[in-house]
Design an enzyme around this catalytic site. Structure first.
Site, mmCIF file in Angstrom:
data_model
loop_
_atom_site.group_PDB
_atom_site.id
_atom_site.type_symbol
_atom_site.label_atom_id
_atom_site.label_comp_id
_atom_site.label_asym_id
_atom_site.label_seq_id
_atom_site.Cartn_x
_atom_site.Cartn_y
_atom_site.Cartn_z
ATOM 1 N N HIS A 136 0.868 -1.160 -0.049
ATOM 2 C CA HIS A 136 0.157 0.023 -0.005
ATOM 3 C C HIS A 136 0.786 1.266 -0.162
ATOM 4 O O HIS A 136 0.639 1.998 -0.599
ATOM 5 C CB HIS A 136 -0.918 -0.164 1.184
ATOM 6 N N GLU A 137 1.787 1.161 0.708
ATOM 7 C CA GLU A 137 2.618 2.285 0.798
ATOM 8 C C GLU A 137 3.526 2.627 -0.511
ATOM 9 O O GLU A 137 3.661 3.677 -0.978
ATOM 10 C CB GLU A 137 3.522 2.225 2.067
ATOM 11 N N HIS A 140 1.567 4.364 -2.995
ATOM 12 C CA HIS A 140 1.507 5.981 -2.788
ATOM 13 C C HIS A 140 2.921 6.516 -3.667
ATOM 14 O O HIS A 140 2.776 7.438 -4.126
ATOM 15 C CB HIS A 140 1.637 6.221 -1.351
ATOM 16 N N GLU A 203 -6.268 7.215 -0.572
ATOM 17 C CA GLU A 203 -6.070 5.858 0.080
ATOM 18 C C GLU A 203 -6.838 4.612 -0.430
ATOM 19 O O GLU A 203 -6.434 3.402 -0.628
ATOM 20 C CB GLU A 203 -6.924 5.867 1.668
#
Length: 316
Positions: A136-137, A140, A203
């Site tokens: 997930h990071e 980003h 998100e």
């Protein structure tokens, strides 16, 4: 301009306008122009230094290639392999000595990015779940969200400071103390609303791309369930001292409301989990990964409810 680029431009323009509004209240047209200059300077500073500032605020320590702790070395290796598999530059990888399970990404572009996880996250999640969080990071980083998020944190924090300054030193020539008080209250709220409206959409997108990077949406879905529970019962002192950075984390580190409303920096965790479950075919628990149903470094995966409030993880 891409949709992401347009949203970024609108976000920064709105925050800069709010910054100028507070400057006008304090010093009239001259104050507004001074605030514009300060906003431009802060954007330049944030572009080059916000990642370092963010990591320093939260006491992050970089995991170097000669790391002696085998658990941290394994964590960094897993993250690096996922980045390489996604065709990305490997970011700098950090650990934060903090009992709250959480993580964030920062940096101006994929070539100058960093990802960080707390010791609480590594202690409470199994290896597959940690990989889901770091994927997930990495998402980003790949979508270049990190620059907008770090610049936003810098400017939003400054707006709150200037609004409070205006309450005590400005406004008598332009509406009196009531106007100063109104702006002191409303400007930080307005800045937060602009910030949140975009960060929540980011998100959801990072969840989707992160599931693709790690290869299993159930890993991230299971991780979010554990992080939500752990974050709600554990204070994050560095986040409480720097609330303008809350939107940087995978789960809001400041409160336990979890409601999908205008005053939430993140979408409702339940909504995020539901979307991930749909991506991978609804399942109550994540399927066995390449390491089986075990913790990140060989310990048996423990369920909080079934094992007296403990999670499985490298230090669990």
């Amino acid at each position: 301009m891409t949709g992401n680029g347009l949203r970024t431009f609108m976000l920064l323009a709105a925050l800069t306008a709010l910054f100028m509004g507070v400057g006008y209240l304090i010093g009239g047209p001259g104050g507004a122009m001074l605030a514009l200059g300060l906003a431009a300077a802060m954007n330049v500073f944030a572009f080059w230094n916000a990642d370092k500032l963010m990591l320093r605020m939260h006491g992050a320590r970089e995991i170097l290639p000669d790391e002696r702790d085998p658990r941290l070395y394994q964590f960094a290796s897993d993250t690096a392999r996922m980045a390489e598999g996604a065709g990305m530059p490997v970011p700098r990888i950090y650990v934060i000595d903090n009992p709250q399970p959480n993580a964030f990404a920062t940096g101006r572009d994929p070539n100058n990015a960093a990802v960080a996880a707390t010791t609480g996250l590594l202690a409470q999640l199994n290896r597959e779940e940690v990989m889901g969080v770091m994927a997930h990071e990495l998402a980003h980083v790949r979508t270049r969200d990190t620059l907008t998020m770090t610049v936003t944190a810098t400017i939003a924090g400054a707006i709150g400071f200037l609004a409070n300054f205006a309450l005590f030193f400005g406004g008598r020539e332009r509406g009196g103390l009531i106007a100063a008080l109104a702006l002191a209250i409303l400007a930080p709220i307005a800045a937060s609303l602009v910030q949140m409206a975009i960060s929540r959409a980011r998100e959801y997108e990072a969840d989707r791309i992160g599931a693709e990077i790690c290869g299993n949406p159930q890993w991230l879905a299971s991780a979010l369930e554990k992080i939500e529970r752990g974050a709600r019962r554990t204070i994050n002192p560095s986040a409480e001292r720097n609330p303008a950075t809350a939107h940087m984390f995978i789960i809001n580190p400041l409160n336990g409301q979890g409601a999908d409303n205008l005053f939430s920096t993140h979408p409702a965790t339940a909504n995020r989990i539901a979307r991930l479950r749909e991506m991978g075919g609804a399942a109550p628990t994540p399927p066995a990964g390449p390491w089986g149903h075990h913790g990140a470094w060989g310990g048996a995966m423990e369920d909080e409810d079934a094992r007296g409030g403990r999670f499985g993880g490298p230090w669990g």
